[in-house]
Scaffold this active site. Structure first.
Site, PDB file in Angstrom:
ATOM      1  N   GLU A  42       2.726   0.407   3.431  1.00  0.00           N
ATOM      2  CA  GLU A  42       2.171  -0.604   4.327  1.00  0.00           C
ATOM      3  C   GLU A  42       2.245  -1.948   3.599  1.00  0.00           C
ATOM      4  O   GLU A  42       1.671  -2.096   2.516  1.00  0.00           O
ATOM      5  CB  GLU A  42       0.718  -0.270   4.678  1.00  0.00           C
ATOM      6  CG  GLU A  42       0.560   0.964   5.560  1.00  0.00           C
ATOM      7  CD  GLU A  42      -0.897   1.263   5.927  1.00  0.00           C
ATOM      8  OE1 GLU A  42      -1.141   1.783   7.019  1.00  0.00           O
ATOM      9  OE2 GLU A  42      -1.802   0.998   5.106  1.00  0.00           O
ATOM     10  N   HIS A  80       0.845  -1.207   0.000  1.00  0.00           N
ATOM     11  CA  HIS A  80       0.000   0.000   0.000  1.00  0.00           C
ATOM     12  C   HIS A  80       0.873   1.247   0.000  1.00  0.00           C
ATOM     13  O   HIS A  80       1.431   1.629   1.025  1.00  0.00           O
ATOM     14  CB  HIS A  80      -0.936  -0.021   1.217  1.00  0.00           C
ATOM     15  CG  HIS A  80      -1.940   1.081   1.225  1.00  0.00           C
ATOM     16  ND1 HIS A  80      -2.443   1.641   2.366  1.00  0.00           N
ATOM     17  CD2 HIS A  80      -2.535   1.747   0.202  1.00  0.00           C
ATOM     18  CE1 HIS A  80      -3.307   2.601   2.045  1.00  0.00           C
ATOM     19  NE2 HIS A  80      -3.376   2.676   0.745  1.00  0.00           N
ATOM     20  N   ASN A 103      -5.241   4.496   7.402  1.00  0.00           N
ATOM     21  CA  ASN A 103      -6.627   4.878   7.111  1.00  0.00           C
ATOM     22  C   ASN A 103      -7.572   4.587   8.270  1.00  0.00           C
ATOM     23  O   ASN A 103      -8.678   5.098   8.308  1.00  0.00           O
ATOM     24  CB  ASN A 103      -7.133   4.195   5.833  1.00  0.00           C
ATOM     25  CG  ASN A 103      -6.560   4.888   4.603  1.00  0.00           C
ATOM     26  OD1 ASN A 103      -6.069   6.014   4.685  1.00  0.00           O
ATOM     27  ND2 ASN A 103      -6.608   4.214   3.472  1.00  0.00           N
TER      28      ASN A 103
HETATM   29  P1  NAD Z   1      -6.925   5.674 -11.179  1.00  0.00           P
HETATM   30  O1  NAD Z   1      -8.354   5.716 -11.538  1.00  0.00           O
HETATM   31  O2  NAD Z   1      -6.112   6.932 -11.269  1.00  0.00           O
HETATM   32  O3  NAD Z   1      -6.182   4.565 -12.069  1.00  0.00           O
HETATM   33  C1  NAD Z   1      -6.674   3.254 -12.214  1.00  0.00           C
HETATM   34  C2  NAD Z   1      -6.181   2.733 -13.539  1.00  0.00           C
HETATM   35  O4  NAD Z   1      -6.464   1.344 -13.584  1.00  0.00           O
HETATM   36  C3  NAD Z   1      -6.876   3.362 -14.753  1.00  0.00           C
HETATM   37  O5  NAD Z   1      -5.896   3.774 -15.691  1.00  0.00           O
HETATM   38  C4  NAD Z   1      -7.745   2.236 -15.299  1.00  0.00           C
HETATM   39  O6  NAD Z   1      -7.883   2.281 -16.705  1.00  0.00           O
HETATM   40  C5  NAD Z   1      -6.948   1.018 -14.862  1.00  0.00           C
HETATM   41  N1  NAD Z   1      -7.730  -0.212 -14.743  1.00  0.00           N
HETATM   42  C6  NAD Z   1      -8.963  -0.362 -14.229  1.00  0.00           C
HETATM   43  N2  NAD Z   1      -9.330  -1.657 -14.282  1.00  0.00           N
HETATM   44  C7  NAD Z   1      -8.287  -2.334 -14.854  1.00  0.00           C
HETATM   45  C8  NAD Z   1      -8.055  -3.694 -15.192  1.00  0.00           C
HETATM   46  N3  NAD Z   1      -8.968  -4.629 -14.966  1.00  0.00           N
HETATM   47  N4  NAD Z   1      -6.865  -4.011 -15.741  1.00  0.00           N
HETATM   48  C9  NAD Z   1      -5.926  -3.075 -15.970  1.00  0.00           C
HETATM   49  N5  NAD Z   1      -6.106  -1.777 -15.711  1.00  0.00           N
HETATM   50  C10 NAD Z   1      -7.272  -1.409 -15.144  1.00  0.00           C
HETATM   51  O7  NAD Z   1      -6.862   5.063  -9.705  1.00  0.00           O
HETATM   52  P2  NAD Z   1      -5.754   5.252  -8.571  1.00  0.00           P
HETATM   53  O8  NAD Z   1      -6.115   6.410  -7.730  1.00  0.00           O
HETATM   54  O9  NAD Z   1      -4.390   5.179  -9.183  1.00  0.00           O
HETATM   55  O10 NAD Z   1      -6.004   3.953  -7.664  1.00  0.00           O
HETATM   56  C11 NAD Z   1      -5.581   2.669  -8.059  1.00  0.00           C
HETATM   57  C12 NAD Z   1      -5.593   1.724  -6.873  1.00  0.00           C
HETATM   58  O11 NAD Z   1      -4.750   2.251  -5.834  1.00  0.00           O
HETATM   59  C13 NAD Z   1      -6.967   1.523  -6.221  1.00  0.00           C
HETATM   60  O12 NAD Z   1      -7.062   0.221  -5.735  1.00  0.00           O
HETATM   61  C14 NAD Z   1      -6.939   2.534  -5.075  1.00  0.00           C
HETATM   62  O13 NAD Z   1      -7.817   2.195  -4.048  1.00  0.00           O
HETATM   63  C15 NAD Z   1      -5.502   2.425  -4.636  1.00  0.00           C
HETATM   64  N6  NAD Z   1      -4.952   3.601  -3.934  1.00  0.00           N
HETATM   65  C16 NAD Z   1      -5.254   4.859  -4.336  1.00  0.00           C
HETATM   66  C17 NAD Z   1      -4.694   5.946  -3.651  1.00  0.00           C
HETATM   67  C18 NAD Z   1      -4.995   7.360  -4.065  1.00  0.00           C
HETATM   68  O14 NAD Z   1      -4.764   8.275  -3.273  1.00  0.00           O
HETATM   69  N7  NAD Z   1      -5.447   7.599  -5.283  1.00  0.00           N
HETATM   70  C19 NAD Z   1      -3.821   5.718  -2.580  1.00  0.00           C
HETATM   71  C20 NAD Z   1      -3.504   4.406  -2.224  1.00  0.00           C
HETATM   72  C21 NAD Z   1      -4.074   3.358  -2.897  1.00  0.00           C
END
Ligand code: NAD
Length: 522
Positions: free
Chosen positions: A156, A144, A194
């Site tokens: 994490e 994480h 979180n």
């Molecule tokens: P985002 O929407 O910016 O990016 C997600 C990407 O994944 C997109 O480009 C999408 O096209 C792609 N995607 C979706 N389904 C897919 C699949 N089946 N195969 C391949 N690609 C796929 O999202 P993000 O903010 O980068 O978050 C991504 C992950 O990280 C989530 O699980 C989120 O909970 C976690 N996360 C986010 C944050 C944050 O602050 N944004 C922090 C920690 C963890």
């Protein structure tokens, strides 16, 4: 093998905000990185974007130009997971959906080699549930990262029930080699950051609903007295009210609607009205470039000539040293039992810690969770309650509350005394435990519960909150400075006032209060 070997290939699946930052981190650590996304062309765009980011770092002198060039050349893009066949570590940062992640890992398992480690960047899903359908769930672990992943140092490392401890160690070693600070966490709702961060928002939201003060005032108290870099309400505007509400609700739901995490009505109303914060132009604040509203700050008041200080002021003690040299005579009444010195019979009721400061017209007591009105009724004198400050020796602001019916001149005397040490004073409404003290108590309580239940050890919890949530001090270190006994007393008293179970002290904090065991050793 304790970590990913130099030259080992890293796959990143889902190359949005987080995936791109993770890819940048991995390539700068020297690994070939294959970036894959479900949307055709998006991986190509992301490779270009990360290279652009590396170029900008080089232009600003933050990276050597050949280093940036080499890192950029190690990135490749693919629209298909089969490109990950040669990867030693695949980090998934796709959509936050169990179905999406289960299906992705099922496909990946049939593509990657036997010894490839699978990691998920999920922020709220159970790592055990993501791993459950795999043929070899032991090789899946949570990794994480925090946003922005290329900057934030905390990772994490989250073990589900089936995660092989050697895999978790290997991923932690890899994160360390990438310049990160990994902490080991058992997969439970909200992990560490979180979950432990919830009361930071929750108590400010609740104080707002209780009309303790307006948003600008509560934020100023949390910044200037609590020592936090941003106030909780302005931070929810930055994060987005919808996003912050989702995080609050997800922990609340995962813990069976525990009142400790009960969502805020004030926040729901903002979300319902589309006031999402900076991104929509309005949340708790209006974001149109106009200066933010000023916090409520008391006008200058004359200082009293003398203060008689009784009892154990614990973490507030430096206040009295700070007053030395201000012209106010500070006399200690250490020999006399609390309450016996001056006023009439009702004044003999001591505060639970026996701490009181007597001035001509008013009593000042450090908060023990009782309202100023309760204190005043029991003591038979106008009373002002003082909130906790992270560092009483230097705090720029004190928050106080006056008892109902406290004469303005009596309140002014207490204000003048606090202003004499060079701090601003904010008068909040008379809510139990005020703001900083009850937020501190709830943060420490949550941290102690996390450590006591073996989710992560104390040092990891403190590091997580400093590095992942930018808190100025780990909650367990802060808890030791305040004292577990004082915190339990405050929680019990505020809890009795509200009666909804929200403020119940966890068993670990209660035991520490009884034995004196430092929370940092949990
Ligand atoms: P985002 O929407 O910016 O990016 C997600 C990407 O994944 C997109 O480009 C999408 O096209 C792609 N995607 C979706 N389904 C897919 C699949 N089946 N195969 C391949 N690609 C796929 O999202 P993000 O903010 O980068 O978050 C991504 C992950 O990280 C989530 O699980 C989120 O909970 C976690 N996360 C986010 C944050 C944050 O602050 N944004 C922090 C920690 C963890």
């Amino acid at each position: 093998m304790t970590q990913l070997q130099p030259g080992g290939t890293v796959g990143v699946v889902g190359v949005g905000t987080m995936g791109s930052g993770i890819a940048q981190t991995a390539t700068l650590a020297g690994h070939p990185v294959v970036m894959v996304d479900a949307v055709p062309g998006r991986a190509d765009d992301a490779v270009r974007a990360v290279r652009g980011q590396l170029d900008r770092l080089a232009a600003r002198g933050r990276l050597e130009e050949p280093v940036a060039l080499a890192a950029g050349s190690r990135l490749t893009a693919a629209d298909d997971l089969t490109a990950l066949a040669g990867a030693s570590l695949v980090i998934e940062a796709a959509a936050e959906s169990l179905e999406v992640k289960n299906s992705l890992f099922a496909t990946l398992e049939s593509i990657v080699s036997q010894d490839c480690v699978l990691a998920t960047n999920t922020s709220s899903l159970s790592v055990s549930a993501i791993a459950a359908p795999l043929r070899r769930p032991g090789r899946l672990v949570g990794m994480h990262f925090f946003n922005p992943a290329q900057v934030m140092r905390l990772v994490e490392v989250i073990s589900g029930l089936d995660t092989d401890p050697r895999v978790a160690e290997w991923v932690a070693g890899t994160a360390r080699a990438w310049g990160k600070v990994p902490i080991q966490v058992a997969s439970t709702p909200g992990f560490v950051v979180n979950r432990v961060a919830r009361p930071f928002y929750g108590e400010a939201l609740r104080a707002l609903e209780e009309r303790a003060g307006d948003p600008a005032t509560l934020d100023a108290v949390m910044r200037e007295s609590g020592g936090f870099r941003m106030g909780p309400l302005e931070l929810t505007d930055l994060i987005g009210q919808d996003v912050n509400q989702a995080a609050n609700r997800s922990v609340w739901e995962a813990f069976g609607h525990d009142p400790r995490y009960a969502p805020s009505l004030a926040q729901r109303q903002l979300v319902d009205a589309g006031r999402l914060g900076r991104k929509s132009g309005r949340g708790f604040y209006v974001h149109d470039g106009s200066p933010p509203p000023s916090p409520a700050t008391a006008a200058a008041s004359p200082a009293p000539a003398e203060v008689i200080v009784e009892g154990d002021w614990g973490p507030w003690e430096p206040l009295w040293e700070r007053l030395a040299g201000t012209g106010i005579a500070v006399r200690r009444a250490t020999d006399s039992p609390a309450g016996s010195a001056t006023a009439g019979p009702a004044a003999t009721a001591p505060s639970p810690a026996g701490a009181v400061a007597r001035m001509d017209q008013v009593l000042l007591v450090p908060t023990s969770g009782r309202t100023a009105t309760q204190e005043a009724v029991e003591r038979g004198r106008p009373t002002v309650v003082l909130d906790l400050a992270r560092d009483p020796a230097t705090t720029a602001r004190w928050a106080v509350a006056a008892s109902d019916g406290c004469p303005p001149a009596a309140l002014a005397e207490a204000i003048g005394m606090l202003q004499a040490c060079g701090a601003e004073v904010t008068v909040l409404d008379d809510v139990p435990g005020l703001l900083v003290a009850r937020t501190a108590a709830m943060l420490v309580n949550e941290a102690a519960d996390v450590a006591g239940r073996g989710v992560a050890d104390a040092a990891a919890v403190d590091a997580a909150m400093e590095l992942g949530a930018n808190h100025p001090q780990g909650p367990l270190t802060w808890g030791d400075a305040i004292g577990a006994r004082r915190l339990v007393e405050l929680l019990d008293t505020v809890g009795a006032h509200h009666g909804d179970g929200r403020y119940r002290a966890c068993s670990t904090l209660r035991r520490a209060a009884l034995t004196g065991r430092p929370l940092r050793t949990l």
